[in-house]
Design an enzyme around this catalytic site. Structure first.
Site, short mmCIF file in Angstrom:
data_model
loop_
_atom_site.label_atom_id
_atom_site.label_comp_id
_atom_site.label_asym_id
_atom_site.label_seq_id
_atom_site.Cartn_x
_atom_site.Cartn_y
_atom_site.Cartn_z
N LYS A 26 1.98 11.47 0.30
CA LYS A 26 1.61 12.88 0.25
C LYS A 26 2.06 13.44 -1.10
O LYS A 26 3.26 13.61 -1.35
CB LYS A 26 2.26 13.64 1.42
CG LYS A 26 1.70 13.20 2.75
CD LYS A 26 0.24 13.57 2.90
CE LYS A 26 -0.56 12.54 3.65
NZ LYS A 26 -1.98 12.86 3.73
N LYS A 79 -12.29 11.67 10.24
CA LYS A 79 -11.39 12.28 11.22
C LYS A 79 -12.23 12.70 12.42
O LYS A 79 -13.16 13.51 12.28
CB LYS A 79 -10.68 13.49 10.61
CG LYS A 79 -9.62 13.13 9.57
CD LYS A 79 -8.88 14.37 9.08
CE LYS A 79 -7.55 14.04 8.47
NZ LYS A 79 -7.60 13.56 7.10
#
Ligand code: MG
Length: 370
Positions: free
Chosen positions: A165, A265
């Protein structure tokens, strides 16, 4: 077969690591997940789950999922849950947009279809490839050396794919990527995921600053157009995630050579029915995929496993085991990570049974009586 009752449960899912941090200072400590139970006149019931990554990641939020399900639930009573295309079309007629609201319902109906057919969902999605598939580990945003320590820890647990991240200060992000790359082998997979966190001038600095590293750049900026601009200015392999929310943008990305990999997703596409369409289109176009969701517990992890395991191995970049990030188990039979890999359950439907004590009393029940 007809739907007779829909029950909605809210469950908090705390994280083993305490919190999950990503671009622009965003973080979540406890995931607010929504589980749906759909009962039918045949006695078969199905389960689904939706869990947004907090309210500021995508245009979705946990209370919105429950409000949306409440809005469309009365229309679902009397519908046939095994006619998935009809059901998904109808849901779009009753509520415009809000695909994440429809995801848990669609998932529960796939569970019912699988149980009615006596087959696991992975078989209904085309069949499984290989014994299992590889998972990635998301590495929460921390100072560079701490992230590298976490990469090493999860590598020791068997993971070979890592998603850092980033999306913070560009010079610190370059250091994050370099420190983490040092603890990996060439056969490991490293992705720097900015989650829309950079403006273009910073994204270019990072891409240039790590051009000699074996790393993928993922969703550097917010819009498709900004990402495409960065894609054209780097030689590093490129992943698109947040801006890919339907078949139209997938086809545009293919035409523009905008990415090498996309992330599918499930809830962003509105459930397994539409995510499967995107998966099959990607296979036809030659685009490699990560199969995942915005977050979730055991039910979502099972759904991911069925879609991922039924994806040809060479097209499966990675997948996720969200149930290993959270401290609470909400269903028995969910797939569990072994050595950085996972397999879809082989029992009918999703292959999971909710742990009702973990879910508590339903926050909403609809049987069409009111
Ligand atoms: Mg991503």
């Amino acid at each position: 077969m007809k739907i007779t009752r829909i029950s909605v449960y809210q469950v908090d899912l705390p994280l083993h690591e305490g919190s999950y941090k990503w671009a622009s200072g965003k973080s979540v400590a406890v995931f607010d997940s929504t589980v749906v139970k759909i009962e039918t006149d045949s006695g078969i019931e199905g389960y689904g789950e939706v869990c947004p990554l907090g309210p500021v990641y995508l245009p979705s939020y946990a209370a919105g999922a429950r409000a949306g399900i409440k809005e469309i639930a009365p229309n679902l009573i009397g519908q046939d849950p095994t006619e998935l295309a009809v059901l998904v079309d109808n849901m779009d007629r009753w509520l415009k947009g809000h695909p994440y609201v429809k995801s848990a319902i669609d998932m529960a109906c796939w569970d019912i279809l699988g149980k009615a057919a006596g087959l696991p969902i992975a078989k209904l999605l085309g069949g499984t490839y290989g014994d299992d598939f590889a998972l990635y580990r998301a590495i929460s945003q921390l100072p560079p050396k701490e992230m590298a320590e976490n990469v090493k820890m999860y590598k020791d647990q068997g993971y070979k794919k890592f998603q850092l991240k980033v999306g913070g200060n560009p010079w610190e992000d370059i250091e994050r990527i370099r420190e983490c790359a040092k603890v990996l082998d060439n056969s490991d997979q490293l992705v720097a995921d900015a989650n829309c966190g950079w403006l273009m001038h910073d994204a270019v600095k990072v891409a240039n600053g790590v051009r000699d590293v074996n790393v993928y750049i993922e969703q550097p900026c917010t819009s498709y157009e900004e990402c495409l601009s960065i894609r054209r200015r780097t030689t590093l392999p490129f992943v698109l995630d947040e801006c890919i929310d339907g078949l139209g943008i997938l086809l545009r990305g293919f035409q523009d050579h905008a990415m090498d990999v996309v992330n599918i997703k499930i809830s962003k596409f509105g459930g397994l029915t539409r995510a499967r369409q995107a998966r099959d289109l990607c296979v036809s176009l030659g685009i490699v995929m990560t199969i995942e969701d915005t977050w979730g517990g055991d039910v979502i992890t099972a759904a991911i496993s069925h879609l991922a395991h039924s994806t040809p191995e060479e097209f499966l970049f990675s997948a996720t085991d969200f149930n290993s990030y959270v401290t609470k188990s909400i269903a028995d039979g969910a797939p569990q990570r072994i050595n950085g890999r996972m397999a879809a359950p082989t029992s009918p439907g999703l292959g999971v049974t909710p742990i009702w004590e973990a879910l508590g009393a339903p926050v909403m029940v609809c049987d069409g009586s009111e």
